[in-house]
Scaffold this motif. Structure first.
Motif, PDB file in Angstrom:
ATOM      1  N   ARG A 129       0.919  -1.211   0.069  1.00  0.00           N
ATOM      2  CA  ARG A 129      -0.182   0.052   0.114  1.00  0.00           C
ATOM      3  C   ARG A 129       0.791   1.303  -0.005  1.00  0.00           C
ATOM      4  O   ARG A 129       1.854   1.132   0.738  1.00  0.00           O
ATOM      5  CB  ARG A 129      -0.983   0.038   1.315  1.00  0.00           C
ATOM      6  N   PHE A 130       0.547   2.265  -0.739  1.00  0.00           N
ATOM      7  CA  PHE A 130       1.008   3.501  -0.832  1.00  0.00           C
ATOM      8  C   PHE A 130       0.378   4.420   0.314  1.00  0.00           C
ATOM      9  O   PHE A 130      -0.886   4.260   0.497  1.00  0.00           O
ATOM     10  CB  PHE A 130       1.111   4.211  -2.045  1.00  0.00           C
ATOM     11  N   VAL A 152      -1.504   7.674   1.527  1.00  0.00           N
ATOM     12  CA  VAL A 152      -2.497   8.265   0.918  1.00  0.00           C
ATOM     13  C   VAL A 152      -1.903   9.679   0.553  1.00  0.00           C
ATOM     14  O   VAL A 152      -2.421  10.314  -0.451  1.00  0.00           O
ATOM     15  CB  VAL A 152      -3.799   8.557   1.772  1.00  0.00           C
ATOM     16  N   ARG A 153      -0.805  10.345   1.149  1.00  0.00           N
ATOM     17  CA  ARG A 153      -0.500  11.743   0.758  1.00  0.00           C
ATOM     18  C   ARG A 153       0.285  11.529  -0.695  1.00  0.00           C
ATOM     19  O   ARG A 153       0.203  12.640  -1.179  1.00  0.00           O
ATOM     20  CB  ARG A 153       0.813  11.871   1.520  1.00  0.00           C
ATOM     21  N   PHE A 154       0.651  10.273  -0.961  1.00  0.00           N
ATOM     22  CA  PHE A 154       1.180  10.036  -2.291  1.00  0.00           C
ATOM     23  C   PHE A 154       0.213  10.220  -3.383  1.00  0.00           C
ATOM     24  O   PHE A 154       0.157  10.960  -4.469  1.00  0.00           O
ATOM     25  CB  PHE A 154       1.779   8.872  -2.722  1.00  0.00           C
ATOM     26  N   HIS A 155      -1.179   9.821  -3.220  1.00  0.00           N
ATOM     27  CA  HIS A 155      -2.291   9.796  -3.884  1.00  0.00           C
ATOM     28  C   HIS A 155      -2.689  11.301  -4.162  1.00  0.00           C
ATOM     29  O   HIS A 155      -3.274  11.968  -4.871  1.00  0.00           O
ATOM     30  CB  HIS A 155      -3.385   8.843  -3.465  1.00  0.00           C
ATOM     31  N   ALA A 205      -0.685  13.476  -6.224  1.00  0.00           N
ATOM     32  CA  ALA A 205      -0.719  13.017  -7.741  1.00  0.00           C
ATOM     33  C   ALA A 205      -2.143  13.513  -8.091  1.00  0.00           C
ATOM     34  O   ALA A 205      -1.878  14.215  -9.237  1.00  0.00           O
ATOM     35  CB  ALA A 205      -0.583  11.439  -7.649  1.00  0.00           C
ATOM     36  N   ILE A 206      -3.093  13.462  -7.395  1.00  0.00           N
ATOM     37  CA  ILE A 206      -4.197  14.164  -7.942  1.00  0.00           C
ATOM     38  C   ILE A 206      -4.194  15.493  -7.920  1.00  0.00           C
ATOM     39  O   ILE A 206      -4.685  16.133  -8.929  1.00  0.00           O
ATOM     40  CB  ILE A 206      -5.389  13.714  -6.768  1.00  0.00           C
TER      41      ILE A 206
END
Length: 159
Positions: free
Chosen positions: A55-56, A58-61, A64-65
């Protein structure tokens, strides 16, 4: 109508035929020796360092968004800038129309045929803000508001 559609149908048929032929040739020439190494995930020619299903954060996502949102919205500024630039060109009162209004032939005054005359730029009127410019500024303002929101939420800080 049939003559206009025929080249498109030939192009689509040739494209589908080429795609199917390439897939078929690839399957026929495939050596077909499956193994554990071939089923392993590929990471730039190196052995994977860890499980690929981890799992990555959530800050990465979120980052990215945010990048995608600002990147895609930036793409909308290019057509806006082009349309804003074209608003400054007077397409109705070109030099050919002014020559005709003055009662002279365009070919005798300029030596250029009317079909080849480019529109002349129109000077912006003082004190008048164009609606396209206001719309673009509202758009940029909303982008800035989104950036401030992301900044305040800490999305742009990597801990």
């Amino acid at each position: 109508m049939q003559t206009a559609v025929l080249p498109v149908l030939v192009f689509v048929g040739a494209t589908v035929g080429l795609a199917l032929a390439l897939v078929l040739v690839g399957n026929l020439l495939n050596p077909g020796r499956p193994g554990r190494v071939k089923r392993m995930p590929y990471e730039s020619g190196m052995d994977p360092a860890h499980d690929t299903r981890r799992r990555f954060d959530v800050r990465f996502h979120l980052l990215a968004i945010a990048f995608l949102v600002f990147d895609v919205e930036l793409l909308f500024l290019y057509p806006w800038a082009v349309s804003l630039h074209r608003d400054g060109a007077d397409t109705t009162a070109s030099s050919s129309a002014r020559a005709v209004e003055a009662g002279e032939s365009l070919s005798s005054s300029t030596g250029v045929s009317p079909a080849r005359v480019a529109p002349t730029p129109r000077a912006p009127q003082a004190g008048r803000v164009r609606p396209a410019f206001l719309g673009g500024m509202v758009f940029v303002g909303l982008l800035a508001l989104g950036l401030v929101y992301d900044w305040r939420k800490g999305i742009l800080q990597w801990r």
